[in-house]
Design an enzyme around this catalytic site. Sequence first.
Site, short mmCIF file in Angstrom:
data_model
loop_
_atom_site.label_atom_id
_atom_site.label_comp_id
_atom_site.label_asym_id
_atom_site.label_seq_id
_atom_site.Cartn_x
_atom_site.Cartn_y
_atom_site.Cartn_z
N ARG A 125 77.64 58.57 19.82
CA ARG A 125 78.41 57.32 19.68
C ARG A 125 78.52 57.06 18.19
NH1 ARG A 125 78.33 51.55 22.79
NH2 ARG A 125 79.43 52.88 24.25
N HIS A 152 87.09 56.29 24.04
CA HIS A 152 85.90 56.08 24.87
C HIS A 152 86.15 56.79 26.21
CE1 HIS A 152 82.22 54.52 26.21
NE2 HIS A 152 82.46 53.22 26.25
N GLN A 155 84.10 56.03 29.52
CA GLN A 155 84.46 54.74 30.11
C GLN A 155 85.71 54.89 30.99
OE1 GLN A 155 82.93 51.50 29.54
NE2 GLN A 155 84.19 51.10 31.34
N ASP A 247 89.56 44.19 26.98
CA ASP A 247 88.37 44.56 26.20
C ASP A 247 88.20 43.46 25.16
OD1 ASP A 247 86.33 45.92 24.85
OD2 ASP A 247 87.62 47.51 24.07
N CYS A 287 85.55 46.81 30.29
CA CYS A 287 84.51 47.81 30.03
C CYS A 287 83.15 47.18 29.82
CB CYS A 287 84.90 48.66 28.83
SG CYS A 287 85.26 47.69 27.35
N ARG A 315 79.85 54.23 35.76
CA ARG A 315 79.57 54.98 34.53
C ARG A 315 78.51 56.05 34.83
NH1 ARG A 315 80.49 52.85 29.54
NH2 ARG A 315 79.95 55.00 28.94
#
Length: 334
Positions: A125, A152, A155, A247, A287, A315
């Site tokens: 990340r 991402h 996700q 988001d 998310c 996830r």
Amino acid sequence: MATKPAAVQELESPSPETTPDVSLAGRDLCSVADLTTTELAGMLALAHDVKANPAAYRWALDAKQMVMFFEKASLRTRLTFQTAMNTLGGSALFVDQTQSPLGERESLADIARNVERWVQIIVLRTYAHETITEMAQYASVPVVNALSDLEHPCQAIADFMTLEERFGNLRGFNFTYVGDGNNVCHSLMLTAALLGAHCTVGTPKNYAPKADVVAQARAIANVTGSNIMLVNDPVAAVTGADAVYTDICTSMGFEHEATKRAPIFKPYQVNEALMSNAAPSAVFMHCLPAHRNAEVTDAVLDGPQSVVFDQAENRMHAQKALLLMLLGKGTKCL
Ligand code: CP
Ligand code: NVA
């Protein structure tokens, strides 16, 4: 590390009809666009099977090691990768890089050449997307993007798994994203395109998704038969949508812009009035983490259309499928 019980050989194998016949062994996942439609469909099929039959995969990654280098905070991504790996029989090592960016103490190439001797997969990340692509270039083991400023992918894969659970095949599905056209939006657009779902993105001017990612999504959409549309009007974006996704307005790394962004994104808040323009059966997606009553109201986030905690659960299942496939266990378990 967990020990393998003797009864493991008796565990049921995954059903052959849901086992994908695609191999991703040894591959990286820096972007959703690293996958073909067939590979993504195979991963989603495996994710559904892993969710339905977790015991069948309990020791599929026995003794495998995964390292996670995170330059940014995380709840879901960190814990779902760790729980996924642990419940597949492997181990997860977490390295907090929030105080020292990767590549600062030693080069990415040298990190890769060390780490690949000890572990079978690297999860990153980062801020710069290039940190992930460079690590992928140097490391001989698979490298996974667990969020960069550009994308991402983990996700988005879990999110489209959540939609498949609710709606089945997503060809012709009307997916809408409203808000900041950055990392999560980019991966959602690419995933929608790969699966033949239409994708409408509603953003303020100057916050549209990157032109090269839009072009990439449109090139995929031309093949799968979907449309990628960009608009600035939030009502137009949401009208007729089967799913409405948002988001946070200020992503990690952009905190210094929060005050400037708040009024710009206010018209894009997903509230009951905006949701009323979507299809009656539409779901609301995020998310997470959410900034309650900023980009989404409590009434929508906690309301009957919200599937945000299904997304969070998935996830883990989707990442199990990803780990299995990249480590060459996607087609044969146990
Ligand atoms: N959605 C998501 O990636 O959450 P975290 O930042 O908590 O990992
Ligand atoms: N766009 C957000 C996503 C967090 C999961 C960020 O990058 O901070």
